[in-house]
Design a protein around this motif. Structure first.
Motif, PDB file in Angstrom:
ATOM      1  N   ASP A   4       0.007 -11.934  -3.598  1.00  0.00           N
ATOM      2  CA  ASP A   4      -1.096 -11.556  -4.502  1.00  0.00           C
ATOM      3  C   ASP A   4      -1.298 -10.200  -4.310  1.00  0.00           C
ATOM      4  N   ARG A   5      -0.869  -9.543  -2.961  1.00  0.00           N
ATOM      5  CA  ARG A   5      -1.364  -8.292  -2.773  1.00  0.00           C
ATOM      6  C   ARG A   5      -0.197  -7.270  -2.584  1.00  0.00           C
ATOM      7  N   VAL A   6       0.053  -6.256  -2.878  1.00  0.00           N
ATOM      8  CA  VAL A   6       1.000  -5.216  -2.313  1.00  0.00           C
ATOM      9  C   VAL A   6       0.520  -4.091  -1.610  1.00  0.00           C
ATOM     10  N   ILE A   7       1.394  -3.341  -0.558  1.00  0.00           N
ATOM     11  CA  ILE A   7       0.983  -1.975  -0.126  1.00  0.00           C
ATOM     12  C   ILE A   7       2.470  -1.260  -0.353  1.00  0.00           C
ATOM     13  N   VAL A   8       2.201  -0.198  -0.990  1.00  0.00           N
ATOM     14  CA  VAL A   8       3.523   0.383  -1.239  1.00  0.00           C
ATOM     15  C   VAL A   8       3.235   1.647   0.125  1.00  0.00           C
ATOM     16  N   ALA A   9       4.210   1.541   1.024  1.00  0.00           N
ATOM     17  CA  ALA A   9       4.170   2.392   2.144  1.00  0.00           C
ATOM     18  C   ALA A   9       4.803   3.756   1.877  1.00  0.00           C
ATOM     19  N   LEU A  17       2.654  -7.975   0.496  1.00  0.00           N
ATOM     20  CA  LEU A  17       4.002  -7.567   0.341  1.00  0.00           C
ATOM     21  C   LEU A  17       4.046  -6.054   0.609  1.00  0.00           C
ATOM     22  N   GLN A  18       4.886  -5.737   1.149  1.00  0.00           N
ATOM     23  CA  GLN A  18       5.100  -4.111   1.641  1.00  0.00           C
ATOM     24  C   GLN A  18       6.233  -3.712   0.954  1.00  0.00           C
ATOM     25  N   ILE A  19       6.127  -2.500   0.424  1.00  0.00           N
ATOM     26  CA  ILE A  19       7.296  -1.972  -0.412  1.00  0.00           C
ATOM     27  C   ILE A  19       7.452  -0.494   0.091  1.00  0.00           C
ATOM     28  N   THR A  20       8.591  -0.194   0.808  1.00  0.00           N
ATOM     29  CA  THR A  20       9.122   0.974   1.369  1.00  0.00           C
ATOM     30  C   THR A  20      10.371   1.162   1.285  1.00  0.00           C
ATOM     31  N   GLY A  21      11.181   1.897   2.163  1.00  0.00           N
ATOM     32  CA  GLY A  21      12.477   2.276   1.895  1.00  0.00           C
ATOM     33  C   GLY A  21      12.850   3.762   2.281  1.00  0.00           C
ATOM     34  N   LYS A  61       7.636 -12.135  -9.796  1.00  0.00           N
ATOM     35  CA  LYS A  61       6.077 -12.874  -9.459  1.00  0.00           C
ATOM     36  C   LYS A  61       5.897 -14.042 -10.620  1.00  0.00           C
ATOM     37  N   GLY A  62       6.764 -13.827 -11.666  1.00  0.00           N
ATOM     38  CA  GLY A  62       6.379 -14.790 -12.673  1.00  0.00           C
ATOM     39  C   GLY A  62       5.628 -14.291 -13.771  1.00  0.00           C
ATOM     40  N   HIS A  63       5.377 -13.118 -13.834  1.00  0.00           N
ATOM     41  CA  HIS A  63       4.601 -12.235 -14.858  1.00  0.00           C
ATOM     42  C   HIS A  63       5.667 -11.697 -15.775  1.00  0.00           C
ATOM     43  N   ALA A  64       5.524 -11.543 -16.884  1.00  0.00           N
ATOM     44  CA  ALA A  64       6.459 -10.873 -17.969  1.00  0.00           C
ATOM     45  C   ALA A  64       5.989  -9.728 -18.596  1.00  0.00           C
ATOM     46  N   PRO A  65       5.981  -8.401 -17.929  1.00  0.00           N
ATOM     47  CA  PRO A  65       5.566  -7.396 -18.595  1.00  0.00           C
ATOM     48  C   PRO A  65       6.597  -6.836 -19.605  1.00  0.00           C
ATOM     49  N   PRO A  66       6.330  -5.939 -20.458  1.00  0.00           N
ATOM     50  CA  PRO A  66       7.436  -5.552 -21.348  1.00  0.00           C
ATOM     51  C   PRO A  66       8.640  -4.730 -20.678  1.00  0.00           C
ATOM     52  N   PRO A  67       9.732  -4.970 -21.228  1.00  0.00           N
ATOM     53  CA  PRO A  67      11.108  -4.254 -20.260  1.00  0.00           C
ATOM     54  C   PRO A  67      10.856  -2.859 -20.288  1.00  0.00           C
ATOM     55  N   PRO A  68      11.376  -2.491 -19.075  1.00  0.00           N
ATOM     56  CA  PRO A  68      11.573  -0.924 -18.665  1.00  0.00           C
ATOM     57  C   PRO A  68      12.341  -0.192 -19.662  1.00  0.00           C
TER      58      PRO A  68
END
Length: 196
Positions: free
Chosen positions: A39-44, A101-105, A187-194
């Motif tokens: 439910d939580r995300v950190i963008v590093a 969740l950690q988002i990095t790269g 996540k199972g959420h359906a936002p508008p397509p990008p």
């Protein structure tokens, strides 16, 4: 009416740029963990990873400065776009405690190009944005997914108006939207397509 539709479709296609926005390549984590469990995300911070050989020390310094700015901008934009989907209860760039969740790269290429050359010729002054995005468990570091982005402005002489908007920032914004959309879908959420 038909002419207006053709012009509008052409403008959309020209603004889109070339390359790929990538798709989320998901993996099953140990103990069956997946993106849907968080439910939580950190963008590093993203690392700078431009491996192109520079012709001069000045070119190397210019690229390093550009990619330093780009990696910070990308991190902020990814966090903003993930937050906008509403798929996660908390999205931050600051320190966070697990589970999250950690988002990095890495930002592998941040090439602003030359807007004047793009507007006059089209195939010169190309802007490019490449990145590798890794989604992992914050506590264990276990990779759960990745997405590879490879974007560049159209290398065709298609006119000033379309080439001017295809800046490296524009390509980065497209990539951030796709990443957010893919994570929300996982996540199972359906936002508008990008945007494409």
């Amino acid at each position: 009416m038909a002419m207006r539709t053709i012009v509008l479709l052409g403008a959309v296609l020209m603004a889109a740029g070339c390359g790929t926005l990538g798709r989320l390549d998901t993996k099953q984590g140990a103990a069956g963990r997946s993106i849907a469990d968080y439910d939580r995300v950190i963008v590093a911070d993203f690392a700078a990873n431009d491996t192109r050989e520079a012709k001069t020390p000045e070119q190397a310094a210019e690229r390093a400065a550009a990619i330093e700015e780009g990696r910070k901008a990308f991190s902020a934009k990814v966090a903003e776009e993930i937050r906008a989907t509403g798929a996660f209860a908390e999205v931050a760039q600051a320190k966070m405690v697990a589970p999250a969740l950690q988002i990095t790269g890495s930002v592998d290429q941040w090439e602003p190009g030359n807007v004047a050359a793009r507007s006059l010729v089209g195939f010169a002054g190309k802007s490019e944005f490449n990145a590798t995005v890794v989604v992992s468990d914050l506590e264990t570091g276990e990779e759960l997914a990745r997405i590879v982005v490879d974007r560049n402005s159209w290398p065709l002489p298609i006119g000033a108006s379309s080439n001017v908007v295809q800046s490296v920032e524009f390509l980065m914004h497209q990539a951030a939207k796709r990443i957010a959309h893919e994570l929300a879908a996982a996540k199972g959420h359906a936002p508008p397509p990008p945007a494409r």
